[in-house]
Design an enzyme around this catalytic site. Structure first.
Site, short mmCIF file in Angstrom:
data_model
loop_
_atom_site.label_atom_id
_atom_site.label_comp_id
_atom_site.label_asym_id
_atom_site.label_seq_id
_atom_site.Cartn_x
_atom_site.Cartn_y
_atom_site.Cartn_z
N THR A 125 0.69 -1.75 0.47
CA THR A 125 -0.35 -0.12 0.27
C THR A 125 0.85 1.22 0.04
O THR A 125 1.99 1.22 0.80
CB THR A 125 -0.86 -0.23 0.82
OG1 THR A 125 -2.56 -0.86 1.12
CG2 THR A 125 -2.09 1.24 1.30
N ALA A 129 -2.16 4.47 -3.16
CA ALA A 129 -2.60 3.24 -3.83
C ALA A 129 -2.79 2.10 -3.37
O ALA A 129 -2.30 1.71 -2.42
CB ALA A 129 -1.41 2.37 -4.88
N GLY A 130 -4.51 2.18 -2.89
CA GLY A 130 -4.76 1.46 -1.56
C GLY A 130 -5.21 0.14 -2.44
O GLY A 130 -4.37 -1.35 -2.81
N HIS A 273 -35.43 -10.90 27.88
CA HIS A 273 -36.54 -9.47 27.76
C HIS A 273 -36.45 -10.17 26.07
O HIS A 273 -35.33 -10.29 25.80
CB HIS A 273 -35.50 -8.06 27.73
CG HIS A 273 -36.25 -7.72 28.80
ND1 HIS A 273 -37.34 -7.37 29.57
CD2 HIS A 273 -35.22 -7.87 29.94
CE1 HIS A 273 -37.33 -6.85 30.87
NE2 HIS A 273 -35.97 -7.02 31.26
N GLN A 331 -25.16 -2.03 22.64
CA GLN A 331 -26.03 -2.06 22.50
C GLN A 331 -26.83 -2.88 23.32
O GLN A 331 -27.43 -2.20 24.38
CB GLN A 331 -27.08 -1.66 21.37
CG GLN A 331 -28.78 -1.40 21.73
CD GLN A 331 -28.76 0.12 21.13
OE1 GLN A 331 -27.59 0.67 20.25
NE2 GLN A 331 -29.32 0.66 22.40
N LEU A 333 -24.63 -3.75 26.01
CA LEU A 333 -24.81 -3.41 26.82
C LEU A 333 -25.52 -1.84 28.01
O LEU A 333 -24.84 -1.50 28.85
CB LEU A 333 -22.74 -3.14 27.49
CG LEU A 333 -22.26 -4.35 27.97
CD1 LEU A 333 -22.78 -5.95 26.70
CD2 LEU A 333 -21.11 -4.13 27.82
N GLU A 358 -7.55 -5.47 3.76
CA GLU A 358 -7.63 -6.79 2.34
C GLU A 358 -7.99 -6.31 1.61
O GLU A 358 -9.03 -7.47 0.81
CB GLU A 358 -7.13 -7.55 3.15
CG GLU A 358 -6.38 -8.49 3.79
CD GLU A 358 -5.02 -8.42 2.92
OE1 GLU A 358 -4.66 -9.27 2.53
OE2 GLU A 358 -4.21 -7.85 3.43
N GLY A 359 -8.70 -5.41 0.55
CA GLY A 359 -9.80 -4.44 0.23
C GLY A 359 -10.81 -4.67 0.21
O GLY A 359 -11.65 -5.61 1.48
#
Length: 375
Positions: A125, A129-130, A273, A331, A333, A358-359
């Protein structure tokens, strides 16, 4: 779940004990300080986890190494995603050597990994350029019998702690090639160490290459084969990222279930619940579906079958599931899920990166669509 061998079950049994006693207790502090934990690295070397993908003659795993790697990553990620990432990047960085290197290169560098215990970084990377690997600007210019490398690599996992690098560079216009490069070569320096939202216990660095001389003998494969090697590497690494995502999701769900059994609200345990049960049920179902995709993609790679579509499916599905599940467990917790005294908050931050590296998951969908469009 696919049938596991006796050797895999033994490995996972020992690993679970190590995770419970060593890795989980250190996870919060690693995240808080952002420090690289060499003690865990040493522990993983002792267990053989950082050489699973090496050839068997160099102490690699002889049968179904990718599947074994994924199972180990999943187990570790339940407690600490940063620690699990160590296994992935060691496999990713070693891939060009293992699958494209010649015998002389393997005889020289595999013992550096297996015996000298050197971590290996993956320098691909760049700032521009990624996901678009072809946009790489780092160059490898011929000079007599050597190459001279110049460029700037970013987001390099283990970048400042690795002893060896796999470096992707442009050898001619439109042609990319891989080189294996020792860290101590003249012209290599470390730039910025990234201060990240998640995976804070993992080292992420900028590596600068300035007129780095590399012998021709360090070229992995033929000139111009770098892009092909990188794409093959993704077929191995994406099931591994899926496994990490799966482990994260499992760790979050397990913690939330335990919390919901103990926490009381409106006169009864939270888990009784229906609104909470639905969140937990959705998470458990996504986890089981994720495991099937991850294991199929890993086994396909081990079997030598083309797994590009499955690998991309596993990567995006598992990471999207991890992001949803960790968000939902926050949510469950409530306010406690949002503070650092509880591990769910760290898992929530870690999960986001799994959708990116990794894309990116949008790229995974493009790959799947491309594969479906072929005859």
């Amino acid at each position: 779940m696919l049938v596991r061998t006796e050797e895999q079950e033994m490995l996972l049994k020992n690993l679970k004990r190590v995770v419970d006693h060593k890795i989980r207790p250190a996870a919060a502090e690693n995240d808080r300080t952002g420090a690289f934990n060499w003690e865990i690295v040493s522990l993983f070397w002792d267990l053989g986890l950082l050489k699973i993908m090496l050839p068997p003659e160099y102490e690699g795993w002889p049968l179904n190494p990718s599947h074994t790697l994924c199972l180990a990553i999943e187990e570790i990620a339940k407690a600490c995603a940063s620690s699990a990432l160590l296994l992935i990047i060691q496999a990713v960085g070693s891939y060009p050597l293992i699958f494209a290197g010649n015998e002389a290169q393997k005889k020289k560098y595999c013992p550096m990994i297996s015996d000298e215990r050197r971590l290996i970084g993956y320098l691909v990377t760049e700032p521009g350029a990624g996901s678009d690997v072809q946009a790489i600007r780092c160059t490898a210019r011929r000079s007599d019998r050597d190459y001279v490398l110049n460029g700037r690599k970013v987001f390099a996992t283990n970048g400042s702690v690795a002893g060896i690098y796999s470096v992707l560079a442009k050898t001619s216009e439109g042609k990319l090639s891989f080189f294996i490069v020792e860290r101590d070569r003249q012209g290599i320096s470390i730039g910025r160490i990234e201060d990240k939202c998640g995976f804070r216990g993992s080292n992420t660095a900028e590596v600068i290459l300035e007129d780095v001389p590399v012998p021709e003998a360090n070229l992995l494969g033929k000139p111009g084969e770098g892009f092909k090697i990188a794409m093959g590497d993704f077929d191995m690494s994406r099931p591994a990222v899926a496994a990490l995502s799966l482990g994260l999701a499992e760790g979050a769900l397990d913690y939330a279930i335990d919390y919901a059994r103990k926490r009381k609200t409106f006169g009864r345990p939270l888990i009784q619940h229906q609104a909470i049960q639905f969140l937990l049920a959705d998470a458990a179902t996504l986890i089981e579906a994720s495991r099937g995709l991850m294991e199929r993609a890993a086994i396909a790679f081990d079997s030598g079958r083309k797994n590009t579509k499955l690998a991309s499916m596993a990567k995006f599905f598992c990471s999207d599931a991890a992001m949803k599940i960790t968000t939902d467990m926050v949510q469950v917790l409530g306010g406690y899920g949002y503070i650092r005294d509880y591990p769910i908050e760290r898992m929530f931050r870690d999960a986001k990166l799994t959708q990116i590296f990794e894309g990116a998951n949008q790229i995974q969908r493009m790959i799947i669509g491309r594969e479906l469009s072929r005859k």
